[in-house]
Write a protein that holds these residues in place. Structure first.
Motif: not given
Length: 328
Positions: A13-17
């Motif tokens: 659920g964290g950011p993607t890069v």
């Protein structure tokens, strides 16, 4: 590229890069540009830092044989200090300067089999995750290309290229590894040497060209290695007769017996002088490559270690992802 979800310390659920490198060719000492593209997760996150790591697949020789590993050879902080909202899309452009000793990965558009990558590290709420890995393609400097083309024109063939962990004593080497290009001797020198190994050590002021020959033994003598170094300038590359200069280097290398002269400063490539040095690391035997022919246009590079150029691209992610699993 597809977005890679960050797991581990940041959690699901964290950011993607996704780091996208600009397609323009980059050379050692040149500027690498691109954009780090972020997509927010299922909540707001404070992005404390965005770091790019330059990583290389490097071989190391030891008593038990030879092993390979990933080595980080530079780091750049390119962003951070902002809040990424839930689901927000944001691009962070960057422009960084590659080390002058960054090895070349391609020659005339063909892969040399050397694996370099740009790895993106995201720092969020005190945790760090390595979220994206991209292949780094580096083309030779003009003076490097001139030397290689001269060798090709003289009849030398490309055998392999790899990165060796260690230092070449007596040089200005900065990175913890060096690139070694192995060459098949031209017919003129085939009776005198088994192979020649070439290393470029570039700096803003010029370049050291390190040559080592695996010399064949005679009827009453055993084979041995001969090694020497020449200094050249980045300036006036087009005005030099590189075929004559490089042929002079090879003659001096093959005819080398004992002591070396004193090193000279960087200047005209024609004013070369050998300088003695030794190795803190080791020169390797045949690496990943297979021999390919050399033509008048320069060293021809086609098949590398049984892989076509496109397969080398796929190998980048597989290799470094394996390293990350071992670290975990």
């Amino acid at each position: 590229m597809v977005f890679k979800r960050l797991l581990g310390a940041i959690g699901v659920g964290g950011p993607t890069v996704d780091t996208v490198l600009d397609p323009a060719p980059v050379r050692p000492g040149g500027t690498l540009t691109g954009q780090v593209q972020l997509v927010g997760g299922k909540a707001d996150f404070d992005i404390e830092g965005i770091t790019l790591e330059l990583v290389a697949r490097v071989e190391a020789e030891h008593e038990g044989g030879e092993s390979e590993g990933a080595v980080t050879f530079d780091r750049f902080t390119v962003g951070g200090g902002f809040r990424l909202a839930e689901g927000e899309q944001r691009g962070v452009p960057f422009s960084v300067t590659l080390p002058w000793e960054t090895p070349a990965t391609q020659l005339h558009g063909q892969s040399l089999g050397v694996v370099l990558g740009v790895r993106t590290e995201l720092s969020v709420a005190g945790a760090k995750d390595k979220g994206d890995l991209d292949q780094l393609i580096v083309t030779p400097l003009p003076v490097q290309e001139a030397v290689l083309e001269a060798l090709g024109g003289l009849g030398f063939g490309f055998k392999s290229a790899d990165l060796e962990y260690g230092r070449i004593g007596g040089t200005g080497q900065q990175l913890p590894f060096y690139q070694e290009i192995e060459l098949v001797p031209s017919p003129r020198y085939a009776q005198q040497v088994n192979e020649i190994e070439l290393t470029f050590l570039a700096s803003p002021g010029g370049m050291e060209v390190v040559l080592e020959a695996d010399k064949r033994g005679g009827f009453l003598s055993s084979g041995h290695d001969a090694l020497t170094r020449f200094n050249v300038s980045h300036e006036g590359v087009e005005q030099q007769d590189w075929a004559a200069i490089v042929d002079g280097w090879i003659q001096q290398l093959v005819g080398h017996r004992a002591s070396y002269g004193s090193p000279v400063g960087f200047g005209s490539p024609a004013a070369f002088s050998p300088a003695g040095h030794g190795h803190d690391g080791h020169r390797s035997g045949p690496g990943m490559g297979t021999a390919v022919a050399a033509g008048a246009a320069g060293l021809a590079v086609g098949v590398v270690g049984g892989m076509v150029a496109g397969e080398v691209v796929d190998e980048v992610g597989d290799f470094f992802e394996g390293e990350e699993e071992e670290e975990a």
